[in-house]
Scaffold this motif. Structure first.
Motif, PDB file in Angstrom:
ATOM      1  N   ASP A 386     -14.456  32.201  82.863  1.00 56.95           N
ATOM      2  CA  ASP A 386     -15.179  31.596  83.911  1.00 56.95           C
ATOM      3  C   ASP A 386     -15.494  30.372  84.269  1.00 56.95           C
ATOM      4  O   ASP A 386     -16.045  29.411  84.862  1.00 56.95           O
ATOM      5  N   GLU A 387     -15.356  29.524  83.043  1.00 58.58           N
ATOM      6  CA  GLU A 387     -15.665  27.764  82.770  1.00 58.58           C
ATOM      7  C   GLU A 387     -14.516  27.279  84.169  1.00 58.58           C
ATOM      8  O   GLU A 387     -15.314  26.313  84.701  1.00 58.58           O
ATOM      9  N   LEU A 388     -13.092  27.882  83.888  1.00 57.40           N
ATOM     10  CA  LEU A 388     -11.877  27.454  84.791  1.00 57.40           C
ATOM     11  C   LEU A 388     -12.309  27.347  86.354  1.00 57.40           C
ATOM     12  O   LEU A 388     -13.134  26.250  87.482  1.00 57.40           O
ATOM     13  N   GLU A 389     -13.231  28.542  86.761  1.00 56.71           N
ATOM     14  CA  GLU A 389     -13.769  28.869  87.748  1.00 56.71           C
ATOM     15  C   GLU A 389     -14.802  28.087  88.476  1.00 56.71           C
ATOM     16  O   GLU A 389     -14.927  28.312  89.625  1.00 56.71           O
ATOM     17  N   LEU A 390     -15.681  27.982  87.411  1.00 58.61           N
ATOM     18  CA  LEU A 390     -17.271  27.463  87.868  1.00 58.61           C
ATOM     19  C   LEU A 390     -16.324  26.313  88.230  1.00 58.61           C
ATOM     20  O   LEU A 390     -16.934  25.213  89.385  1.00 58.61           O
ATOM     21  N   LEU A 391     -15.760  25.511  87.442  1.00 65.78           N
ATOM     22  CA  LEU A 391     -15.376  23.427  87.925  1.00 65.78           C
ATOM     23  C   LEU A 391     -14.507  23.478  89.081  1.00 65.78           C
ATOM     24  O   LEU A 391     -14.888  23.035  90.309  1.00 65.78           O
ATOM     25  N   ALA A 392     -13.677  24.498  89.269  1.00 66.86           N
ATOM     26  CA  ALA A 392     -12.621  24.562  91.056  1.00 66.86           C
ATOM     27  C   ALA A 392     -13.598  24.875  91.951  1.00 66.86           C
ATOM     28  O   ALA A 392     -13.584  24.910  93.067  1.00 66.86           O
ATOM     29  N   LYS A 393     -14.592  25.664  91.763  1.00 65.43           N
ATOM     30  CA  LYS A 393     -15.809  26.376  92.896  1.00 65.43           C
ATOM     31  C   LYS A 393     -16.970  24.613  92.631  1.00 65.43           C
ATOM     32  O   LYS A 393     -17.168  24.717  93.921  1.00 65.43           O
ATOM     33  N   HIS A 394     -17.679  24.812  92.083  1.00 69.16           N
ATOM     34  CA  HIS A 394     -18.619  23.674  92.528  1.00 69.16           C
ATOM     35  C   HIS A 394     -17.958  22.529  91.982  1.00 69.16           C
ATOM     36  O   HIS A 394     -19.344  21.451  91.788  1.00 69.16           O
ATOM     37  N   THR A 395     -17.281  21.619  92.038  1.00 70.74           N
ATOM     38  CA  THR A 395     -16.352  21.155  92.003  1.00 70.74           C
ATOM     39  C   THR A 395     -15.450  20.060  92.838  1.00 70.74           C
ATOM     40  O   THR A 395     -14.789  21.209  93.460  1.00 70.74           O
ATOM     41  N   LYS A 396     -14.296  19.249  92.995  1.00 71.14           N
ATOM     42  CA  LYS A 396     -13.624  18.682  93.984  1.00 71.14           C
ATOM     43  C   LYS A 396     -12.116  19.233  93.472  1.00 71.14           C
ATOM     44  O   LYS A 396     -11.363  18.377  93.706  1.00 71.14           O
ATOM     45  N   LEU A 397     -11.966  19.002  92.320  1.00 70.27           N
ATOM     46  CA  LEU A 397     -11.157  19.745  91.385  1.00 70.27           C
ATOM     47  C   LEU A 397     -10.507  20.329  91.756  1.00 70.27           C
ATOM     48  O   LEU A 397     -11.038  21.813  92.296  1.00 70.27           O
ATOM     49  N   SER A 398      -8.854  20.413  91.916  1.00 69.52           N
ATOM     50  CA  SER A 398      -8.548  21.317  92.576  1.00 69.52           C
ATOM     51  C   SER A 398      -8.033  22.585  91.677  1.00 69.52           C
ATOM     52  O   SER A 398      -8.219  21.894  89.846  1.00 69.52           O
ATOM     53  N   PRO A 399      -7.412  23.366  92.069  1.00 72.45           N
ATOM     54  CA  PRO A 399      -7.274  24.584  90.474  1.00 72.45           C
ATOM     55  C   PRO A 399      -6.298  24.031  89.706  1.00 72.45           C
ATOM     56  O   PRO A 399      -6.001  24.059  88.640  1.00 72.45           O
ATOM     57  N   LEU A 400      -4.882  23.249  90.149  1.00 71.21           N
ATOM     58  CA  LEU A 400      -3.862  22.535  88.902  1.00 71.21           C
ATOM     59  C   LEU A 400      -4.821  21.758  88.285  1.00 71.21           C
ATOM     60  O   LEU A 400      -4.572  21.131  87.259  1.00 71.21           O
ATOM     61  N   ALA A 401      -5.498  20.913  88.777  1.00 69.84           N
ATOM     62  CA  ALA A 401      -6.301  19.659  87.933  1.00 69.84           C
ATOM     63  C   ALA A 401      -7.421  20.424  87.042  1.00 69.84           C
ATOM     64  O   ALA A 401      -7.416  19.610  85.881  1.00 69.84           O
ATOM     65  N   VAL A 402      -7.775  21.358  87.566  1.00 65.62           N
ATOM     66  CA  VAL A 402      -8.226  22.604  86.339  1.00 65.62           C
ATOM     67  C   VAL A 402      -7.820  22.935  85.440  1.00 65.62           C
ATOM     68  O   VAL A 402      -7.926  22.856  84.152  1.00 65.62           O
ATOM     69  N   ILE A 403      -6.463  23.332  85.808  1.00 62.06           N
ATOM     70  CA  ILE A 403      -5.148  23.658  84.308  1.00 62.06           C
ATOM     71  C   ILE A 403      -5.084  22.922  83.391  1.00 62.06           C
ATOM     72  O   ILE A 403      -4.962  22.753  82.166  1.00 62.06           O
ATOM     73  N   GLN A 404      -4.761  21.137  84.291  1.00 65.96           N
ATOM     74  CA  GLN A 404      -4.890  20.102  83.556  1.00 65.96           C
ATOM     75  C   GLN A 404      -5.505  19.579  82.340  1.00 65.96           C
ATOM     76  O   GLN A 404      -5.020  19.586  81.233  1.00 65.96           O
ATOM     77  N   ALA A 405      -6.956  19.583  83.213  1.00 65.67           N
ATOM     78  CA  ALA A 405      -7.924  19.760  81.980  1.00 65.67           C
ATOM     79  C   ALA A 405      -8.319  20.569  81.265  1.00 65.67           C
ATOM     80  O   ALA A 405      -8.877  20.786  79.516  1.00 65.67           O
ATOM     81  N   ALA A 406      -7.637  22.353  81.473  1.00 66.81           N
ATOM     82  CA  ALA A 406      -7.613  23.129  79.963  1.00 66.81           C
ATOM     83  C   ALA A 406      -6.258  23.078  79.469  1.00 66.81           C
ATOM     84  O   ALA A 406      -6.564  23.802  78.533  1.00 66.81           O
ATOM     85  N   THR A 407      -5.640  22.032  80.015  1.00 61.91           N
ATOM     86  CA  THR A 407      -3.984  22.151  78.753  1.00 61.91           C
ATOM     87  C   THR A 407      -3.431  20.636  78.471  1.00 61.91           C
ATOM     88  O   THR A 407      -4.119  20.329  77.165  1.00 61.91           O
ATOM     89  N   LEU A 408      -3.755  19.818  79.129  1.00 56.04           N
ATOM     90  CA  LEU A 408      -2.874  18.693  78.720  1.00 56.04           C
ATOM     91  C   LEU A 408      -4.614  17.543  78.118  1.00 56.04           C
ATOM     92  O   LEU A 408      -4.294  16.867  77.375  1.00 56.04           O
TER      93      LEU A 408
END
Length: 475
Positions: A386-408
């Motif tokens: 849910d957190e990753l989907e909220l970031l992708a929906k409500h900010t301008k972070l791309s899906p890959l940028a959201v994945i980077q936030a959750a990994t690196l």
């Protein structure tokens, strides 16, 4: 930011030795038990076991793009090599277990950067929560203050492969003495007076910080969480003393009464909860955690408030990460919608939290993906999705940028970037394998084929169901 660790003074050295002696004795005891027949069903069977994850689309080590037709060679619990699939020899294929991943997508295991599992301790609930995380791609969690007695045991059992669980990285909590009549601190300190245990300490101007931090370190914590009732000068001293002992500092955006600009100025490593930072633009500001009130949304909703611009610029300059926890504000919205008369009202909405998070992103602040929420038993997936989907929906972070936030990014805030966070030779084999490409649609993270945790394979369909005894329905 953290300074080079220095030696503790003599008293602290004694504390360190005593705590480390007890900790090592505990580890030695459990190690002997394992050798005598402890069951480790979630550990790779041999250090020289070779598995080739063959012909996959693999996320590059910077998290920028998937590279097609790549193979990841895993030996034991480590990534040995990453090569184009056509460079894997027939002998290599013959000598290894081969997992054919044509049309699959392979990325690092995910990290939930804000979890509570033992406030209060509940062994069945905690293990069920971790099991759901591990079977669904979450290979690391950041514990943000709990009773570290069971948490440290879970961390050991996870590494040993005795339980299905992410790797665990924990904080001890520091707050002023007045905070420790909070019911949560009572629940997390069973058997002792709240504020006196090494994992949750009451701190005042008279506290010997070197010893307090050594005690926290000895309890299994890798960081100090700054929570409430700490004034700016003391907060700054704690941060400096912790960094001198190699401990990270994780803080709320406002450590009441210390306002956000002073939390940032102290040089903490990670700040949690976007909307606590919004109190910088509020006048007056809450003096205690227990007496929070709604932020001044009218000053913030356009996303260009100059006080916030200055604050976020300072965070970027000091490389302070933001653990946004949009899930928390989604929960607030849902509770308010269900009960419009609720009192006190939530201090922030999801819309405002997202606006402020985007403002931070615009200033170059790096985001981590914490949830501070556990989904009910009826949910197939943990809250992180849910957190990753909220970031992708409500900010301008791309899906890959959201994945980077959750990994690196998650790896960096844990100071584990050399061990986890990317598909790189020498790092732990913590991986999530998907049936579909998440780079255009973040929800594809839910279309899972397999998790690999320290080299051990977990398929979501094999996860034992969470029972009502483990996780009772919410009343």
């Amino acid at each position: 930011m953290p300074t080079k660790p220095r030696a503790c003074h003599s008293a602290a050295k004694l504390i360190c030795r005593n705590w480390l002696f007890l900790f090592c004795c505990s580890l030695a005891s459990t190690s002997l038990t394992a050798q005598e027949g402890n069951v480790t069903p979630f550990a790779v069977k041999a250090d020289d076991n070779i598995v080739i994850y063959h012909n996959a689309n693999v996320l590059d080590e910077n998290g920028q793009a998937f590279t097609a037709k790549m193979s990841v060679i895993v030996t034991g619990d480590k990534i040995q090599a990453l090569k184009p699939a056509n460079q894997i020899s027939a002998n290599e294929l013959k000598s290894a277990q081969v997992i054919n991943l044509s049309d699959k997508y392979l990325l690092p295991g995910l990290i939930d950067s804000h979890v509570h599992l033992a406030t209060p301790p509940n062994d069945l609930f905690a293990k069920a929560t971790m099991r759901r995380q591990a079977y669904h791609g979450i290979t690391g969690i950041r514990i943000m203050a709990d009773d570290l007695r069971p948490i440290t045991e879970y961390a050991r059992a996870s590494i040993a492969g005795e339980i299905a669980a992410p790797d665990i990285y924990s904080a001890a909590l520091f707050a002023g003495p007045d905070f420790f009549n909070d019911p949560r601190t009572i629940a997390a300190n069973g058997g002792i007076k709240p504020g006196t245990g090494p994992w949750m300490q009451a701190i005042s101007d008279e506290t010997d910080l070197t010893i307090a931090i050594a005690k926290a370190k000895g309890s299994g914590a890798m960081a100090i969480k700054l929570y409430d009732n700490l004034k700016p000068e003391l907060l700054s001293k704690i941060t400096q003393a912790a960094h001198q002992q190699g401990m990270a500092i994780w803080a709320h955006g406002m450590v009441f009464p210390t306002e956000p600009k002073d939390v940032v100025a102290a040089g903490v490593d990670v700040i949690s909860h976007t909307c606590y930072l919004a109190y910088q633009a509020s006048d007056p500001k809450p003096l205690t955690y227990k007496n929070r009130f709604p932020v001044n949304a009218a000053l913030l909703q356009t996303g260009d408030n100059h006080l916030m611009e200055t604050l976020f610029a300072s965070m970027q300059q000091q490389n302070i990460y933001l653990d946004a926890t949009l899930t928390v504000y989604q929960q607030y919205d849902q509770r308010l919608a269900a009960n419009p008369q609720m009192s006190p009202k939530p201090h922030c909405s999801l819309s405002l939290a997202a606006t402020l998070t985007q403002q931070a992103i615009n200033k170059g602040v790096k985001i981590a993906t914490g949830t501070d929420h556990i989904m009910p038993r009826s949910s197939a997936f943990p809250a992180l999705f849910d957190e990753l989907e909220l970031l992708a929906k409500h900010t301008k972070l791309s899906p890959l940028a959201v994945i980077q936030a959750a990994t690196l990014n998650g790896a960096y805030i844990l100071k584990q970037q050399d061990n986890i966070g990317s598909i790189t030779a020498g790092k732990l084999a913590n991986m999530l394998i998907l049936n579909a490409d998440p780079s255009a649609d973040i929800s594809k993270l839910r279309d899972q084929y397999m998790t690999v945790k320290r080299g051990f394979m977990l398929k979501p369909q094999d996860m034992p169901n969470i029972t009502e005894l483990e996780m009772p329905d919410e009343q």
